[in-house]
Enzyme design. Structure first.
Site, mmCIF file in Angstrom:
data_model
loop_
_atom_site.group_PDB
_atom_site.id
_atom_site.type_symbol
_atom_site.label_atom_id
_atom_site.label_comp_id
_atom_site.label_asym_id
_atom_site.label_seq_id
_atom_site.Cartn_x
_atom_site.Cartn_y
_atom_site.Cartn_z
ATOM 1 N N LYS A 132 -16.651 -15.716 5.195
ATOM 2 C CA LYS A 132 -18.093 -15.729 5.405
ATOM 3 C C LYS A 132 -18.903 -15.389 4.162
ATOM 4 O O LYS A 132 -18.571 -14.459 3.425
ATOM 5 C CB LYS A 132 -18.451 -14.740 6.520
ATOM 6 C CG LYS A 132 -17.844 -15.076 7.879
ATOM 7 C CD LYS A 132 -18.247 -14.033 8.906
ATOM 8 C CE LYS A 132 -17.685 -14.362 10.288
ATOM 9 N NZ LYS A 132 -18.087 -13.355 11.292
ATOM 10 N N GLY A 154 -12.644 -4.094 0.826
ATOM 11 C CA GLY A 154 -14.019 -3.701 1.110
ATOM 12 C C GLY A 154 -14.547 -2.683 0.129
ATOM 13 O O GLY A 154 -15.698 -2.757 -0.305
ATOM 14 N N GLY A 176 -7.409 -6.582 -0.199
ATOM 15 C CA GLY A 176 -7.529 -7.316 1.045
ATOM 16 C C GLY A 176 -6.608 -8.514 1.118
ATOM 17 O O GLY A 176 -5.440 -8.462 0.734
ATOM 18 N N ARG A 225 0.823 -1.215 0.000
ATOM 19 C CA ARG A 225 0.000 0.000 0.000
ATOM 20 C C ARG A 225 0.856 1.264 0.000
ATOM 21 O O ARG A 225 0.427 2.302 -0.510
ATOM 22 C CB ARG A 225 -0.936 -0.011 1.206
ATOM 23 C CG ARG A 225 -2.134 -0.930 1.006
ATOM 24 C CD ARG A 225 -3.041 -0.957 2.197
ATOM 25 N NE ARG A 225 -4.291 -1.664 1.891
ATOM 26 C CZ ARG A 225 -5.133 -2.117 2.800
ATOM 27 N NH1 ARG A 225 -4.865 -1.935 4.086
ATOM 28 N NH2 ARG A 225 -6.230 -2.746 2.453
#
Length: 407
Positions: free
Chosen positions: A206, A388, A364, A41
């Protein structure tokens, strides 16, 4: 979408002007040494910072790191980031030991043309993440005082309604940095008219985290390949036992409905790596996806699944031998941080890299896996810095940081 860009700002001239840059320097730190574990990043914002310093701007960089509770916390200090940023830029970075206090004010005031300052962690101040408009606005006023213009190059934060992302642009002339502009251009191709066949690979823990993006993409993709911890809820929806694997019981019926709607589009694992425990040295072997022992936990997709997913990247939904032309990948296929359970993620990532397609890695953990597994970033079309944010963009949500740049 109409957003002014860094080139527009540079054309106006920035020599001698203070430019406040919101960067996403939220890098992972080694828990034992405090060293930066992955500087991806930091490297991503270099084109914007380099263009500004070469043009003679006084560059003031701000960023968050981790999730401090609105007060200074040494474990979340940007001190190591300042050192690494200076190394990569090839020039010292002046570091302020607070965000908007005396150190920040003195550091910014002392900047010469072409120099760079980094403010301490934005989230050491409650106003950054406050849901109260007045509190957030007051902090934005203090930040805006450090700039004559504002550049947002923190794509990983544009889905947050935070002071430095949403409120500061209303107070200063504002543009999108090189990174944000590239991210929006790439993701726009995925939501517009992507070249087909279009294959999406989803993993991670998830189903609930990815439900909205599955709902948004299912009508438009040619194939949807599902691995990672989320696959076990889908396997349960097919009537299979999943042992002690990660399972969202309240999502089973939802997954059953998605499978009915998706039909042949959706591809699930046919084998998994099942272990006695969630541990790097746990005993494990490969078992059929419909035969996971009751005492075992699935921690990776198996080799037959890797081969099947790789083959799917070369076929359209109707089975024709046609290489995928567009690929979006978000989420690891297993617990790649443990070498014993990294083969699934590695195999799928290598298949994506080898495909004759425009491939987008959705930030991510997926981006972290590419680097952690030693894969060549150049083999992918684009590696996003915002997991996200990229998912919410594909869901069709309004991202506060992008909306602020459009105003």
């Amino acid at each position: 979408m109409s957003i002014r860009t860094l080139d527009d700002l540079l054309a106006e001239g920035v020599s001698g002007r203070r430019v406040l840059v919101r960067a996403d320097l939220n890098v992972p730190l080694d828990k034992q040494t405090g060293d930066i574990a992955d500087d991806g990043r930091i490297r991503a914002v270099l084109p914007t910072l380099g263009a500004l310093t070469e043009a003679g701007a006084k560059v003031v960089v701000c960023s968050h790191l981790g999730r401090p509770k609105g007060a200074p916390d040494p474990q979340f200090s940007l001190t190591p980031v300042a050192g690494r940023l200076g190394q990569l830029l090839g020039t010292p970075v002046h570091f302020a030991t607070d965000t908007v206090g005396e150190s920040a004010q003195a550091t910014v005031a002392a900047l010469a043309d072409g120099e760079v300052a980094l403010l301490e962690n934005l989230r050491f101040n409650k106003g950054e993440t406050s849901k109260d408009d007045a509190e957030r606005g007051a902090f934005a006023d203090q930040l805006a005082a450090f700039g004559d213009a504002y550049v947002d190059d923190a794509f990983g934060a544009v889905h947050r309604k935070h002071a430095s992302v949403y409120d500061v642009p209303a107070r200063l002339p504002h543009v999108a940095g090189r990174l944000v502009l590239r991210e929006v251009e790439v993701l726009s191709t995925l939501t517009g008219s992507p070249e087909r066949p279009y294959v999406v690979v989803l993993g991670g823990s998830k189903v609930s985290d990815k439900l909205a993006v599955i709902e948004a993409l299912l009508p438009t993709v040619d194939r949807l390949l599902i691995g990672g911890g989320m696959c076990f809820t889908f396997l349960k929806a097919q009537g299979h036992e999943v042992g002690t694997s990660l399972l969202e019981k309240d999502m089973v019926e939802t997954c059953r409905n998605l499978l009915e709607r998706g039909g042949d589009k959706i591809m699930l694992p046919v084998d998994v790596v099942a272990a006695d425990a969630f541990a790097p040295d746990a005993a494990h072997d490969v078992v059929p996806a419909d035969g996971i022992p009751s005492h075992r936990v699935g921690l990776d997709i198996g080799p037959k699944t890797v081969a099947g997913f790789a083959a799917a990247l070369k076929q359209s939904a109707c089975g024709e031998s046609t290489n995928a032309r567009t690929i979006f990948w978000n989420g690891p296929m297993g617990v790649f941080e443990m070498p014993a359970f990294a083969n699934g993620t590695r195999g799928v990532a290598e298949a994506i890299a080898a495909a004759e397609a425009f491939s987008v890695v959705g930030g991510g953990d997926s981006a972290a896996a590419v680097r952690a597994l030693g894969l060549d970033e150049k083999d992918f079309g684009h590696i996003s810095t915002g997991g996200g944010a990229s998912l919410e963009y594909l869901e069709g949500k309004t991202l506060p940081g992008i909306a602020a740049l459009e105003n």
